[in-house]
Design a protein around this motif. Structure first.
Motif, PDB file in Angstrom:
ATOM      1  N   MET A  67      58.408   1.207 -42.588  1.00 21.44           N
ATOM      2  CA  MET A  67      57.257   1.519 -43.442  1.00 21.44           C
ATOM      3  C   MET A  67      57.653   2.436 -44.596  1.00 21.44           C
ATOM      4  O   MET A  67      57.123   2.323 -45.704  1.00 21.44           O
ATOM      5  N   GLU A  68      58.597   3.348 -44.353  1.00 23.63           N
ATOM      6  CA  GLU A  68      59.011   4.274 -45.401  1.00 23.63           C
ATOM      7  C   GLU A  68      59.781   3.564 -46.525  1.00 23.63           C
ATOM      8  O   GLU A  68      59.664   3.926 -47.705  1.00 23.63           O
ATOM      9  N   TYR A  69      60.586   2.571 -46.149  1.00 18.48           N
ATOM     10  CA  TYR A  69      61.402   1.858 -47.133  1.00 18.48           C
ATOM     11  C   TYR A  69      60.877   0.421 -47.321  1.00 18.48           C
ATOM     12  O   TYR A  69      61.629  -0.531 -47.463  1.00 18.48           O
ATOM     13  N   LEU A  70      59.576   0.287 -47.344  1.00 18.77           N
ATOM     14  CA  LEU A  70      58.948  -1.032 -47.426  1.00 18.77           C
ATOM     15  C   LEU A  70      59.173  -1.701 -48.778  1.00 18.77           C
ATOM     16  O   LEU A  70      59.308  -2.924 -48.880  1.00 18.77           O
ATOM     17  N   THR A  71      59.239  -0.935 -49.842  1.00 14.60           N
ATOM     18  CA  THR A  71      59.328  -1.487 -51.194  1.00 14.60           C
ATOM     19  C   THR A  71      60.755  -1.790 -51.639  1.00 14.60           C
ATOM     20  O   THR A  71      60.952  -2.410 -52.697  1.00 14.60           O
ATOM     21  N   ILE A  72      61.763  -1.369 -50.882  1.00 13.94           N
ATOM     22  CA  ILE A  72      63.156  -1.588 -51.269  1.00 13.94           C
ATOM     23  C   ILE A  72      63.568  -3.010 -50.879  1.00 13.94           C
ATOM     24  O   ILE A  72      63.371  -3.425 -49.739  1.00 13.94           O
ATOM     25  N   LYS A  73      64.170  -3.743 -51.849  1.00 11.59           N
ATOM     26  CA  LYS A  73      64.582  -5.123 -51.604  1.00 11.59           C
ATOM     27  C   LYS A  73      66.083  -5.314 -51.745  1.00 11.59           C
ATOM     28  O   LYS A  73      66.582  -6.390 -51.416  1.00 11.59           O
ATOM     29  N   ASP A  74      66.795  -4.315 -52.210  1.00 11.86           N
ATOM     30  CA  ASP A  74      68.240  -4.414 -52.362  1.00 11.86           C
ATOM     31  C   ASP A  74      68.909  -3.725 -51.165  1.00 11.86           C
ATOM     32  O   ASP A  74      68.652  -2.544 -50.907  1.00 11.86           O
ATOM     33  N   PRO A  75      69.804  -4.422 -50.416  1.00 14.60           N
ATOM     34  CA  PRO A  75      70.446  -3.804 -49.251  1.00 14.60           C
ATOM     35  C   PRO A  75      71.329  -2.618 -49.637  1.00 14.60           C
ATOM     36  O   PRO A  75      71.467  -1.680 -48.839  1.00 14.60           O
ATOM     37  N   LEU A  76      71.953  -2.636 -50.833  1.00 10.20           N
ATOM     38  CA  LEU A  76      72.791  -1.515 -51.244  1.00 10.20           C
ATOM     39  C   LEU A  76      71.968  -0.255 -51.441  1.00 10.20           C
ATOM     40  O   LEU A  76      72.375   0.845 -51.039  1.00 10.20           O
ATOM     41  N   VAL A  77      70.770  -0.384 -52.031  1.00  9.69           N
ATOM     42  CA  VAL A  77      69.890   0.764 -52.239  1.00  9.69           C
ATOM     43  C   VAL A  77      69.432   1.330 -50.896  1.00  9.69           C
ATOM     44  O   VAL A  77      69.415   2.549 -50.689  1.00  9.69           O
ATOM     45  N   LEU A  78      69.048   0.439 -49.991  1.00  8.79           N
ATOM     46  CA  LEU A  78      68.628   0.897 -48.644  1.00  8.79           C
ATOM     47  C   LEU A  78      69.784   1.600 -47.936  1.00  8.79           C
ATOM     48  O   LEU A  78      69.591   2.643 -47.293  1.00  8.79           O
ATOM     49  N   TRP A  79      70.980   1.048 -48.069  1.00  4.42           N
ATOM     50  CA  TRP A  79      72.155   1.638 -47.417  1.00  4.42           C
ATOM     51  C   TRP A  79      72.432   3.044 -47.948  1.00  4.42           C
ATOM     52  O   TRP A  79      72.699   3.964 -47.165  1.00  4.42           O
ATOM     53  N   ASN A  80      72.363   3.231 -49.261  1.00  6.21           N
ATOM     54  CA  ASN A  80      72.638   4.544 -49.850  1.00  6.21           C
ATOM     55  C   ASN A  80      71.543   5.551 -49.502  1.00  6.21           C
ATOM     56  O   ASN A  80      71.827   6.731 -49.278  1.00  6.21           O
ATOM     57  N   ASN A  81      70.280   5.093 -49.455  1.00  2.00           N
ATOM     58  CA  ASN A  81      69.186   6.011 -49.095  1.00  2.00           C
ATOM     59  C   ASN A  81      69.326   6.520 -47.643  1.00  2.00           C
ATOM     60  O   ASN A  81      69.104   7.700 -47.362  1.00  2.00           O
ATOM     61  N   LEU A  82      69.693   5.613 -46.770  1.00  3.04           N
ATOM     62  CA  LEU A  82      69.891   6.029 -45.379  1.00  3.04           C
ATOM     63  C   LEU A  82      71.082   6.976 -45.245  1.00  3.04           C
ATOM     64  O   LEU A  82      71.053   7.924 -44.455  1.00  3.04           O
ATOM     65  N   LYS A  83      72.124   6.734 -46.062  1.00  7.38           N
ATOM     66  CA  LYS A  83      73.288   7.608 -46.019  1.00  7.38           C
ATOM     67  C   LYS A  83      72.946   9.006 -46.516  1.00  7.38           C
ATOM     68  O   LYS A  83      73.375  10.013 -45.938  1.00  7.38           O
ATOM     69  N   GLU A  84      72.166   9.109 -47.606  1.00  6.87           N
ATOM     70  CA  GLU A  84      71.765  10.423 -48.112  1.00  6.87           C
ATOM     71  C   GLU A  84      70.866  11.161 -47.125  1.00  6.87           C
ATOM     72  O   GLU A  84      70.895  12.385 -47.031  1.00  6.87           O
ATOM     73  N   ARG A  85      70.068  10.392 -46.380  1.00 11.58           N
ATOM     74  CA  ARG A  85      69.116  11.023 -45.450  1.00 11.58           C
ATOM     75  C   ARG A  85      69.793  11.486 -44.164  1.00 11.58           C
ATOM     76  O   ARG A  85      69.459  12.567 -43.647  1.00 11.58           O
ATOM     77  N   TYR A  86      70.720  10.708 -43.646  1.00 15.10           N
ATOM     78  CA  TYR A  86      71.268  11.014 -42.312  1.00 15.10           C
ATOM     79  C   TYR A  86      72.763  11.334 -42.324  1.00 15.10           C
ATOM     80  O   TYR A  86      73.334  11.541 -41.256  1.00 15.10           O
ATOM     81  N   ASP A  87      73.391  11.394 -43.452  1.00 17.18           N
ATOM     82  CA  ASP A  87      74.826  11.670 -43.467  1.00 17.18           C
ATOM     83  C   ASP A  87      75.141  13.093 -43.017  1.00 17.18           C
ATOM     84  O   ASP A  87      76.283  13.399 -42.678  1.00 17.18           O
ATOM     85  N   HIS A  88      74.149  13.967 -43.026  1.00 19.33           N
ATOM     86  CA  HIS A  88      74.367  15.331 -42.546  1.00 19.33           C
ATOM     87  C   HIS A  88      74.643  15.386 -41.040  1.00 19.33           C
ATOM     88  O   HIS A  88      75.018  16.429 -40.521  1.00 19.33           O
ATOM     89  N   GLN A  89      74.455  14.255 -40.346  1.00 18.19           N
ATOM     90  CA  GLN A  89      74.728  14.228 -38.910  1.00 18.19           C
ATOM     91  C   GLN A  89      76.192  14.530 -38.617  1.00 18.19           C
ATOM     92  O   GLN A  89      76.520  15.056 -37.568  1.00 18.19           O
ATOM     93  N   LYS A  90      77.055  14.230 -39.586  1.00 18.79           N
ATOM     94  CA  LYS A  90      78.466  14.548 -39.393  1.00 18.79           C
ATOM     95  C   LYS A  90      78.676  16.046 -39.282  1.00 18.79           C
ATOM     96  O   LYS A  90      79.508  16.508 -38.493  1.00 18.79           O
ATOM     97  N   THR A  91      77.945  16.803 -40.095  1.00 19.85           N
ATOM     98  CA  THR A  91      78.085  18.259 -40.030  1.00 19.85           C
ATOM     99  C   THR A  91      77.510  18.843 -38.750  1.00 19.85           C
ATOM    100  O   THR A  91      77.867  19.961 -38.365  1.00 19.85           O
ATOM    101  N   VAL A  92      76.636  18.072 -38.075  1.00 14.13           N
ATOM    102  CA  VAL A  92      76.078  18.532 -36.799  1.00 14.13           C
ATOM    103  C   VAL A  92      76.963  18.109 -35.637  1.00 14.13           C
ATOM    104  O   VAL A  92      77.216  18.895 -34.707  1.00 14.13           O
ATOM    105  N   ILE A  93      77.459  16.880 -35.688  1.00 12.70           N
ATOM    106  CA  ILE A  93      78.244  16.341 -34.573  1.00 12.70           C
ATOM    107  C   ILE A  93      79.665  16.888 -34.581  1.00 12.70           C
ATOM    108  O   ILE A  93      80.256  17.129 -33.518  1.00 12.70           O
ATOM    109  N   LEU A  94      80.246  17.097 -35.770  1.00 13.30           N
ATOM    110  CA  LEU A  94      81.645  17.510 -35.852  1.00 13.30           C
ATOM    111  C   LEU A  94      81.926  18.841 -35.156  1.00 13.30           C
ATOM    112  O   LEU A  94      82.881  18.929 -34.371  1.00 13.30           O
ATOM    113  N   PRO A  95      81.148  19.907 -35.387  1.00 12.67           N
ATOM    114  CA  PRO A  95      81.438  21.170 -34.671  1.00 12.67           C
ATOM    115  C   PRO A  95      81.325  21.038 -33.156  1.00 12.67           C
ATOM    116  O   PRO A  95      82.127  21.607 -32.412  1.00 12.67           O
TER     117      PRO A  95
END
Length: 339
Positions: A67-95
């Motif tokens: 529902m949040e990404y309902l208007t996005i139709k390009d897979p590259l845009v969706l991929w980058n948005n998810l990466k910006e939103r959840y890429d911080h998980q590396k900083t949580v999991i790594l330590p």
């Protein structure tokens, strides 16, 4: 894209806790379907390929993320948005992964398989976060965390010169299985103990000599100390033998009772003269009656006296003896008068 109703892997959670594993699974499946270029920058994928990749990615998203990404139709845009939103998980999991790797010890686990699972899980998290974990690192981690009691064993494994962690873990797993087998064999029967006797051994009766019975056994497989009988069934032959013994005892006891001589001291039955307990005055009366009988040559009834321990029965027996003696005396007097 054959079946979209079935998930190929776990969908991305809205909290992003499984983002790192989800990214890896998504890349693998897109490449397998020929859609890997759709999530790369400056790609030349067709609109049909982008549509297929978009359908696949949305199918593996949480309902809230759809529902949040309902208007996005390009897979590259969706991929980058998810990466910006959840890429911080590396900083949580790594330590956390680094902390677990630092405190990982082989001696803290009950089995080698549990340790192997833990080291692969931690190393995978480190690799997803960009850390490099080699076979040498895993070998050194294992060697340095052996238990103190296994120092010699650790040195022996070091001298073998393993180059891959898989080779070392295979040897440890085989050694663990062999140790478990040795422990089971030891616990089943401790050192120095004898095996349990056979459950089907039946003693048929008393034996004599060197463990041989009276009868001749069939076959040569005979246990030492086991009686031999004509019948194969041990329990049946034993029961028949016991019945015969009981009958024999009854016959012998009956013949002994009939053939047992009467007491020549008091004339009673059921005991011998050396065990006679009849009172002396009754014995004197009985002996006197025998003398009178020998003089008169007359027939006299047998006088039976039985000793009884209880006082009342003893008095009764005394009176009965006196009555018999009086009767015998009367008979003797009558015979004298007649003669």
């Amino acid at each position: 894209m054959s079946n979209l109703t079935k998930l190929e892997f776990v969908a991305l959670d809205i909290t992003g806790k499984n983002y790192l594993s989800w990214v890896l699974d998504a890349e693998i499946h897109l490449n397998a379907n020929g859609l890997g270029d759709t999530i790369k920058a400056e790609n030349k994928a067709s609109s049909q390929e982008k549509a297929k990749a978009m359908i696949f990615l949305r199918h593996h998203l949480h309902e809230g993320l759809k529902m949040e990404y309902l208007t996005i139709k390009d897979p590259l845009v969706l991929w980058n948005n998810l990466k910006e939103r959840y890429d911080h998980q590396k900083t949580v999991i790594l330590p956390k992964a680094r902390y677990e790797w630092m405190h990982l010890r082989l001696q803290d686990f009950k089995s080698v398989s549990e340790y192997n699972s833990a080291i692969f899980r931690i190393s995978s998290q480190l690799k997803l976060c960009g850390e490099k974990v080699t076979d040498e690192d895993m070998l050194e981690k294992t060697f340095s965390t052996f238990h103190v009691s296994n120092v010699l064993l650790q040195q022996q494994y070091r001298e073998k010169g393993f180059k891959k962690y898989s080779e070392l873990i295979s040897c440890l797993l085989v050694a663990e299985q062999n140790n478990e087998l040795l422990m089971k064999n030891h616990e089943s029967r401790p050192t120095g103990s004898t095996p349990f006797p056979k459950a089907n051994v039946v003693v048929n009766g008393p034996t004599r000599g060197r463990g041989r019975g009276h009868g001749r056994a069939r076959g040569r497989r005979i246990d030492r100390g086991r009686g031999r009988g004509h019948n194969r069934g041990g329990s049946n032959s034993y029961s028949k033998r016991t019945k015969n013994d009981e009958n024999r005892k009854r016959k012998t006891s009956g013949s002994n009772n009939h053939s047992e001589d009467s007491c020549y001291r008091c004339g009673g039955n059921g005991h011998w003269s050396r065990t006679c307990r009849t009172p002396k005055h009754l014995v004197d009366l009985y002996q006197e009656s025998l003398k009178n009988k020998s003089k008169g040559n007359g027939k006299m009834p047998r006088v039976e006296t039985n000793f009884v321990d209880e006082e009342g029965d003893l008095i009764m027996a005394t009176w009965m003896s006196l009555i018999w003696i009086l009767l015998i005396s009367l008979l003797i007097l009558m015979e004298r008068l007649i003669t």
